[in-house]
Motif scaffolding. Structure first.
Motif, PDB file in Angstrom:
ATOM      1  N   LYS A  63      -2.395   8.688  -2.528  1.00 37.02           N
ATOM      2  CA  LYS A  63      -1.552   8.374  -3.671  1.00 37.02           C
ATOM      3  C   LYS A  63      -2.385   7.717  -4.773  1.00 37.02           C
ATOM      4  N   GLN A  65      -1.569   5.286  -6.536  1.00 40.99           N
ATOM      5  CA  GLN A  65      -1.432   3.833  -6.386  1.00 40.99           C
ATOM      6  C   GLN A  65      -2.464   3.273  -5.411  1.00 40.99           C
ATOM      7  N   ASP A  66      -2.747   4.021  -4.339  1.00 41.16           N
ATOM      8  CA  ASP A  66      -3.739   3.554  -3.364  1.00 41.16           C
ATOM      9  C   ASP A  66      -5.140   3.565  -3.959  1.00 41.16           C
ATOM     10  N   GLN A  94      -7.275  -3.655   5.171  1.00 44.28           N
ATOM     11  CA  GLN A  94      -6.025  -3.906   4.467  1.00 44.28           C
ATOM     12  C   GLN A  94      -5.288  -2.630   4.068  1.00 44.28           C
ATOM     13  N   MET A  95      -5.958  -1.478   4.122  1.00 43.82           N
ATOM     14  CA  MET A  95      -5.347  -0.224   3.690  1.00 43.82           C
ATOM     15  C   MET A  95      -4.486   0.371   4.812  1.00 43.82           C
ATOM     16  N   ASN A  96      -3.539  -0.427   5.306  1.00 41.51           N
ATOM     17  CA  ASN A  96      -2.685   0.031   6.404  1.00 41.51           C
ATOM     18  C   ASN A  96      -1.615   1.010   5.927  1.00 41.51           C
ATOM     19  N   SER A  97      -1.298   0.992   4.631  1.00 34.37           N
ATOM     20  CA  SER A  97      -0.242   1.857   4.124  1.00 34.37           C
ATOM     21  C   SER A  97      -0.651   3.323   4.100  1.00 34.37           C
ATOM     22  N   SER A  98      -1.960   3.596   4.143  1.00 33.92           N
ATOM     23  CA  SER A  98      -2.452   4.977   4.104  1.00 33.92           C
ATOM     24  C   SER A  98      -3.560   5.142   5.147  1.00 33.92           C
ATOM     25  N   GLN A 102      -7.611   5.057   4.674  1.00 32.26           N
ATOM     26  CA  GLN A 102      -8.329   4.045   5.459  1.00 32.26           C
ATOM     27  C   GLN A 102      -9.503   4.673   6.201  1.00 32.26           C
TER      28      GLN A 102
END
Length: 310
Positions: A63, A65-66, A94-98, A102
């Motif tokens: 994304k 945003q990432d 910290q990039m656990n959302s993607s 990561q």
């Protein structure tokens, strides 16, 4: 180039692990010694058995945003004096959302640990990091202003995302209207016309031309739908294939610039992107020719890109 996993110790005896790219095992050992490491174990990295058939990876995306978050955080950490490798490690955790991004960040970190330049490591992932991104990072490495360039790239990405959202908002209403008209026409042909077709047939009077056309369309749809659906799918496939060819892309981009309502919008968007990216790259210290070469790819229109190249 072959990837080799290694375990090595530095001058203080600390153990390091990672991956290096080399032609053979001896070259990998020489590369590690050049980094000040004493090789303990070097072995060729085995490819994952599912790597060649991972169809889902073709649909994985990062994304905007990432990517903005990655650029912002890396810029902040570097400007704060945190070492680069440690900064990448912190962002990776910290990039656990993607999870996909990561994993990419981890690959880049390992490449940099093995001695690869940051810009070169980014170029291995062109679907995520554009040529513009890698080019500005390369200039930042030369000038020693990596934190500033990362912050500038984040600003560019934010502006690009805002521009795209405005374009989507501008075309949303016309697309809704067109979709509603198509749905109403399909409903008319499929449900309304058949009810009146029998009445028209019994009256035995001459019907107006538009009515006869609608009745004919209904007849074709009712009796030949099994040919129409594959025909539409095949035509769409041919059209998509043609638009991927240089000639098809050239004609389509030229048509987009001449559209009555959307043409000026496409042109202004491309010119705005050109000016914004050109200014950012010139401030980064890139040469004029390299800047124009990269900016030509960012306008996303081959007709305008040809003008930039000329």
């Amino acid at each position: 180039m072959v990837k080799f996993k290694y375990r090595a110790r530095d001058k203080e005896g600390r153990l390091h692990t990672g991956v290096v790219d080399a032609e053979r095992q001896e070259a990998a050992a020489d590369q590690l010694r050049g980094m000040g490491y004493l090789p303990v174990l070097i072995e060729e990295q085995a490819d994952s058995p599912s790597r060649g058939v991972d169809v889902l990876s073709l649909f994985k995306r990062v994304k905007p945003q990432d990517l903005i978050l990655f650029s912002r955080q890396l810029s902040t950490l570097i400007s704060s004096g945190v070492p680069f490798i440690k900064s990448m490690t912190i962002i990776e955790k910290q990039m656990n959302s993607s999870p996909y991004f990561q994993q990419i960040i981890g690959d880049i970190r390992r490449d940099v640990e093995s001695g690869t330049a940051f810009s070169v490591a980014l170029e291995k992932h062109p679907k995520i990091f554009s040529r513009l991104y890698a080019g500005m990072i390369r200039a930042a490495e030369t000038a020693g202003i990596l934190d500033s360039i990362l912050n500038r790239l984040a600003l560019l990405a934010e502006h690009e995302m805002e521009t795209r959202s405005r374009i989507k908002a501008a075309v949303r209403y016309p697309l809704i209207v067109i979709g509603a008209l198509c749905a109403a026409f399909a409903f008319l042909v499929s449900f309304v016309i058949p009810r009146f077709a029998s009445l028209y047939a019994q009256s035995k009077t001459a019907l107006p031309l538009p009515t006869r056309i609608l009745i004919g369309i209904n007849h074709v749809v009712q009796n030949y739908w099994f040919l129409i659906i594959p025909g539409i799918a095949f035509t769409a496939w041919i059209l998509m294939w043609y638009l991927r060819t240089p000639g098809g892309r050239w004609r389509w981009d030229g048509i987009k610039l001449k559209l009555p309502v959307f043409g000026p919008l496409f042109q202004k968007t491309a010119l705005s992107r050109f000016a914004r990216v050109f200014s950012a790259m010139q401030k980064s210290g890139l040469s004029m020719l390299l800047t124009l070469d990269i900016v030509a790819e960012t306008v996303e229109n081959v007709v305008l890109a040809r003008g930039v190249e000329e």
